[in-house]
Design a protein around this motif. Structure first.
Motif, PDB file in Angstrom:
ATOM      1  N   LEU A 197       0.822  -1.197   0.000  1.00  0.00           N
ATOM      2  CA  LEU A 197       0.000   0.000   0.000  1.00  0.00           C
ATOM      3  C   LEU A 197       0.864   1.259   0.000  1.00  0.00           C
ATOM      4  CD1 LEU A 197      -2.664  -1.060   2.664  1.00  0.00           C
ATOM      5  CD2 LEU A 197      -2.840  -1.222   0.176  1.00  0.00           C
ATOM      6  N   THR A 198       0.324   2.342  -0.548  1.00  0.00           N
ATOM      7  CA  THR A 198       0.998   3.636  -0.513  1.00  0.00           C
ATOM      8  C   THR A 198       1.132   4.105   0.925  1.00  0.00           C
ATOM      9  OG1 THR A 198       0.064   4.192  -2.667  1.00  0.00           O
ATOM     10  CG2 THR A 198       0.857   6.023  -1.322  1.00  0.00           C
ATOM     11  N   ALA A 199       2.213   4.798   1.220  1.00  0.00           N
ATOM     12  CA  ALA A 199       2.430   5.302   2.574  1.00  0.00           C
ATOM     13  C   ALA A 199       1.274   6.213   2.980  1.00  0.00           C
ATOM     14  CB  ALA A 199       3.749   6.056   2.654  1.00  0.00           C
ATOM     15  N   SER A 200       0.820   6.077   4.211  1.00  0.00           N
ATOM     16  CA  SER A 200      -0.290   6.885   4.700  1.00  0.00           C
ATOM     17  C   SER A 200       0.173   8.294   5.044  1.00  0.00           C
ATOM     18  CB  SER A 200      -0.927   6.214   5.917  1.00  0.00           C
ATOM     19  OG  SER A 200       0.056   5.849   6.867  1.00  0.00           O
ATOM     20  N   LYS A 201      -0.756   9.233   4.944  1.00  0.00           N
ATOM     21  CA  LYS A 201      -0.451  10.642   5.158  1.00  0.00           C
ATOM     22  C   LYS A 201      -0.214  10.920   6.643  1.00  0.00           C
ATOM     23  CE  LYS A 201      -2.145  15.269   4.001  1.00  0.00           C
ATOM     24  NZ  LYS A 201      -1.001  15.572   3.126  1.00  0.00           N
ATOM     25  N   GLY A 202       0.691  11.848   6.922  1.00  0.00           N
ATOM     26  CA  GLY A 202       0.984  12.219   8.299  1.00  0.00           C
ATOM     27  C   GLY A 202       2.073  13.264   8.343  1.00  0.00           C
ATOM     28  N   ALA A 203       2.549  13.537   9.516  1.00  0.00           N
ATOM     29  CA  ALA A 203       3.623  14.516   9.704  1.00  0.00           C
ATOM     30  C   ALA A 203       4.943  13.793   9.925  1.00  0.00           C
ATOM     31  CB  ALA A 203       3.318  15.404  10.910  1.00  0.00           C
ATOM     32  N   PRO A 204       6.049  14.399   9.527  1.00  0.00           N
ATOM     33  CA  PRO A 204       7.351  13.765   9.788  1.00  0.00           C
ATOM     34  C   PRO A 204       7.659  13.766  11.267  1.00  0.00           C
ATOM     35  CG  PRO A 204       7.658  15.968   8.909  1.00  0.00           C
ATOM     36  CD  PRO A 204       6.193  15.675   8.816  1.00  0.00           C
ATOM     37  N   PRO A 205       8.534  12.881  11.715  1.00  0.00           N
ATOM     38  CA  PRO A 205       8.896  12.861  13.130  1.00  0.00           C
ATOM     39  C   PRO A 205       9.867  13.998  13.461  1.00  0.00           C
ATOM     40  CG  PRO A 205      10.184  11.252  11.964  1.00  0.00           C
ATOM     41  CD  PRO A 205       9.241  11.841  10.965  1.00  0.00           C
ATOM     42  N   LYS A 206      10.421  13.946  14.634  1.00  0.00           N
ATOM     43  CA  LYS A 206      11.354  14.982  15.081  1.00  0.00           C
ATOM     44  C   LYS A 206      12.592  15.002  14.199  1.00  0.00           C
ATOM     45  CE  LYS A 206      13.321  14.136  18.973  1.00  0.00           C
ATOM     46  NZ  LYS A 206      13.552  13.940  20.422  1.00  0.00           N
ATOM     47  N   PHE A 207      13.094  16.205  13.955  1.00  0.00           N
ATOM     48  CA  PHE A 207      14.311  16.358  13.173  1.00  0.00           C
ATOM     49  C   PHE A 207      15.523  16.418  14.104  1.00  0.00           C
ATOM     50  CE2 PHE A 207      11.195  17.456  10.139  1.00  0.00           C
ATOM     51  CZ  PHE A 207      11.745  17.176   8.893  1.00  0.00           C
ATOM     52  N   ALA A 208      16.613  15.841  13.652  1.00  0.00           N
ATOM     53  CA  ALA A 208      17.841  15.813  14.448  1.00  0.00           C
ATOM     54  C   ALA A 208      19.032  15.840  13.495  1.00  0.00           C
ATOM     55  CB  ALA A 208      17.891  14.565  15.327  1.00  0.00           C
ATOM     56  N   LYS A 209      20.210  16.087  14.056  1.00  0.00           N
ATOM     57  CA  LYS A 209      21.421  16.138  13.231  1.00  0.00           C
ATOM     58  C   LYS A 209      21.873  14.751  12.795  1.00  0.00           C
ATOM     59  CE  LYS A 209      23.139  20.440  15.251  1.00  0.00           C
ATOM     60  NZ  LYS A 209      24.268  21.092  15.980  1.00  0.00           N
ATOM     61  N   ARG A 210      21.486  13.722  13.588  1.00  0.00           N
ATOM     62  CA  ARG A 210      21.826  12.342  13.248  1.00  0.00           C
ATOM     63  C   ARG A 210      20.597  11.470  13.447  1.00  0.00           C
ATOM     64  NH1 ARG A 210      26.996  10.286  16.389  1.00  0.00           N
ATOM     65  NH2 ARG A 210      26.618   8.556  14.943  1.00  0.00           N
ATOM     66  N   GLN A 211      20.553  10.379  12.719  1.00  0.00           N
ATOM     67  CA  GLN A 211      19.445   9.440  12.860  1.00  0.00           C
ATOM     68  C   GLN A 211      19.933   8.137  13.473  1.00  0.00           C
ATOM     69  OE1 GLN A 211      17.702   6.872   9.641  1.00  0.00           O
ATOM     70  NE2 GLN A 211      15.988   8.309   9.788  1.00  0.00           N
ATOM     71  N   PHE A 212      19.243   7.706  14.530  1.00  0.00           N
ATOM     72  CA  PHE A 212      19.526   6.409  15.138  1.00  0.00           C
ATOM     73  C   PHE A 212      18.417   5.405  14.842  1.00  0.00           C
ATOM     74  CE2 PHE A 212      21.921   9.462  17.677  1.00  0.00           C
ATOM     75  CZ  PHE A 212      23.156   8.861  17.740  1.00  0.00           C
ATOM     76  N   THR A 213      17.189   5.888  14.787  1.00  0.00           N
ATOM     77  CA  THR A 213      16.052   5.015  14.503  1.00  0.00           C
ATOM     78  C   THR A 213      15.203   5.647  13.411  1.00  0.00           C
ATOM     79  OG1 THR A 213      15.996   4.255  16.800  1.00  0.00           O
ATOM     80  CG2 THR A 213      14.027   3.878  15.475  1.00  0.00           C
ATOM     81  N   PRO A 214      14.961   4.956  12.287  1.00  0.00           N
ATOM     82  CA  PRO A 214      14.139   5.528  11.224  1.00  0.00           C
ATOM     83  C   PRO A 214      12.671   5.600  11.643  1.00  0.00           C
ATOM     84  CG  PRO A 214      14.718   3.269  10.700  1.00  0.00           C
ATOM     85  CD  PRO A 214      15.498   3.631  11.932  1.00  0.00           C
ATOM     86  N   PRO A 215      11.918   6.507  11.060  1.00  0.00           N
ATOM     87  CA  PRO A 215      10.495   6.626  11.409  1.00  0.00           C
ATOM     88  C   PRO A 215       9.697   5.461  10.849  1.00  0.00           C
ATOM     89  CG  PRO A 215      11.014   8.075   9.593  1.00  0.00           C
ATOM     90  CD  PRO A 215      12.324   7.495  10.048  1.00  0.00           C
ATOM     91  N   THR A 216       8.532   5.248  11.407  1.00  0.00           N
ATOM     92  CA  THR A 216       7.678   4.159  10.955  1.00  0.00           C
ATOM     93  C   THR A 216       6.230   4.461  11.307  1.00  0.00           C
ATOM     94  OG1 THR A 216       7.262   1.776  11.078  1.00  0.00           O
ATOM     95  CG2 THR A 216       8.005   2.855  13.085  1.00  0.00           C
ATOM     96  N   VAL A 217       5.329   3.999  10.470  1.00  0.00           N
ATOM     97  CA  VAL A 217       3.894   4.087  10.765  1.00  0.00           C
ATOM     98  C   VAL A 217       3.431   2.778  11.382  1.00  0.00           C
ATOM     99  CG1 VAL A 217       1.595   4.408   9.790  1.00  0.00           C
ATOM    100  CG2 VAL A 217       3.527   5.715   8.889  1.00  0.00           C
ATOM    101  N   VAL A 218       3.770   1.676  10.726  1.00  0.00           N
ATOM    102  CA  VAL A 218       3.447   0.339  11.231  1.00  0.00           C
ATOM    103  C   VAL A 218       4.684  -0.210  11.933  1.00  0.00           C
ATOM    104  CG1 VAL A 218       2.665  -1.973  10.632  1.00  0.00           C
ATOM    105  CG2 VAL A 218       1.837  -0.001   9.327  1.00  0.00           C
ATOM    106  N   VAL A 219       4.591  -0.422  13.228  1.00  0.00           N
ATOM    107  CA  VAL A 219       5.732  -0.889  14.018  1.00  0.00           C
ATOM    108  C   VAL A 219       5.869  -2.399  13.862  1.00  0.00           C
ATOM    109  CG1 VAL A 219       6.730  -1.021  16.324  1.00  0.00           C
ATOM    110  CG2 VAL A 219       5.395   0.985  15.663  1.00  0.00           C
ATOM    111  N   ARG A 220       7.021  -2.837  13.399  1.00  0.00           N
ATOM    112  CA  ARG A 220       7.264  -4.276  13.215  1.00  0.00           C
ATOM    113  C   ARG A 220       7.854  -4.909  14.480  1.00  0.00           C
ATOM    114  NH1 ARG A 220       4.119  -4.613   8.779  1.00  0.00           N
ATOM    115  NH2 ARG A 220       4.930  -3.345   7.056  1.00  0.00           N
ATOM    116  N   ASN A 221       8.694  -4.173  15.161  1.00  0.00           N
ATOM    117  CA  ASN A 221       9.340  -4.693  16.371  1.00  0.00           C
ATOM    118  C   ASN A 221       8.849  -3.881  17.566  1.00  0.00           C
ATOM    119  OD1 ASN A 221      10.941  -5.828  18.311  1.00  0.00           O
ATOM    120  ND2 ASN A 221      12.868  -4.988  17.553  1.00  0.00           N
TER     121      ASN A 221
END
Length: 286
Positions: free
Chosen positions: A102-126
């Motif tokens: 399915l196409t990604a569902s509409k929403g707002a981006p998560p918090k912005f930071a200088k580095r990424q440790f965890t990518p954003p997700t709508v459906v949590v797998r873990n």
């Protein structure tokens, strides 16, 4: 003495049901006729019956209203999701996905930071990660968006929830762990990080620190105030409002400081434009 060959049996003849005497109520207890030891008020029954009729009527009317106004309600829900297009720059962007059909569902981006440790997700797998960290995308950390369900702001699909058909984690149809149709850790159709689109986001060029209030200092309080404001074509902040308050006099101190900030204005096709942004003023005791 001989035992008789048969035992006598009693015959039971059913009696036909007698009709209620003329004038007798079918609910004698309710109307205190015939029997019943409690003081029953017929008026209570009438009120209860009327109340149930009113509730049923309200349910029917509300259902009809929702059906008649479903288009307007859908537009209002879409409007609750933050529009990030005014902050997008031509060179930035990102994308991702989880190989969903399915196409990604509409929403707002998560918090912005200088580095990424965890990518954003709508459906949590873990749901039980070994090291839980807030999902982020790479972009200007001083800009914050209104609270809304996480998703792809460029998507037109409200549901069902989906991470999108892209790859590399994140949300969208691109790749790289960001959000959108681009490639990278940012948001939008561009590459790399930050925002991808057609408008360059405003940048802070002068940022004096906010002073601590005496009340917050005595309480040894630390926190962050989020302010909503418009950055004009001249780079000056205006229409400053408190979007998230912490109290103890720090809201006022944050507004005083941001009034002194200066920005490089947002630009579209090389021309300065006014945009709405949220900024965070952090108070730390050293």
């Amino acid at each position: 003495m001989s035992r008789p060959d048969f035992m006598p049996t009693a015959q039971i003849t059913p009696r036909p049901a007698q009709p209620a005497p003329p004038g007798q109520s079918p609910l004698p207890t309710l109307f205190r006729e015939g029997y019943g030891t409690y003081n029953v008020r017929p008026g209570a029954f009438v009120l209860s019956y009327a109340a149930n009729l009113v509730v049923v009527a309200l349910l029917i009317l509300s259902a009809q209203w929702v059906v008649a106004h479903r288009k307007e309600l859908k537009e209002q829900v879409v409007g609750l999701v933050t529009d990030v297009t005014p902050y997008m720059s031509a060179g930035g962007g990102g994308g991702g996905g989880d190989h969903d059909k399915l196409t990604a569902s509409k929403g707002a981006p998560p918090k912005f930071a200088k580095r990424q440790f965890t990518p954003p997700t709508v459906v949590v797998r873990n749901e039980a990660p070994k090291l839980a960290m807030d999902p982020t995308v790479v972009g200007p950390p001083q800009i914050h968006f209104d609270q809304a369900p996480t998703g792809d702001p460029m998507s037109k699909i409200l549901g069902p929830p989906s991470n999108g058909p892209g790859s590399g984690g994140g949300i969208g149809s691109g790749s790289g762990g960001g959000v959108g149709s681009g490639h990278g850790l940012g948001v939008g159709p561009g590459y790399g990080s930050g925002f991808g689109g057609g408008v360059a986001a405003p940048k802070v060029i002068y940022q004096p620190e906010a002073e601590y209030s005496e009340e917050a200092r005595k309480a040894k309080f630390q926190g962050a105030v989020t302010l909503s404001l418009i950055v004009g074509v001249d780079g000056l902040p205006r229409d400053i409002r408190v979007a998230r308050s912490v109290g103890l006099g720090l809201d006022e101190k944050a507004i005083e400081a941001v009034r002194k900030w200066r920005f490089e204005p947002a630009r579209k096709a090389g021309q300065p434009v006014a945009v709405h942004v949220n900024v965070e003023v952090t108070f730390n005791l050293y």
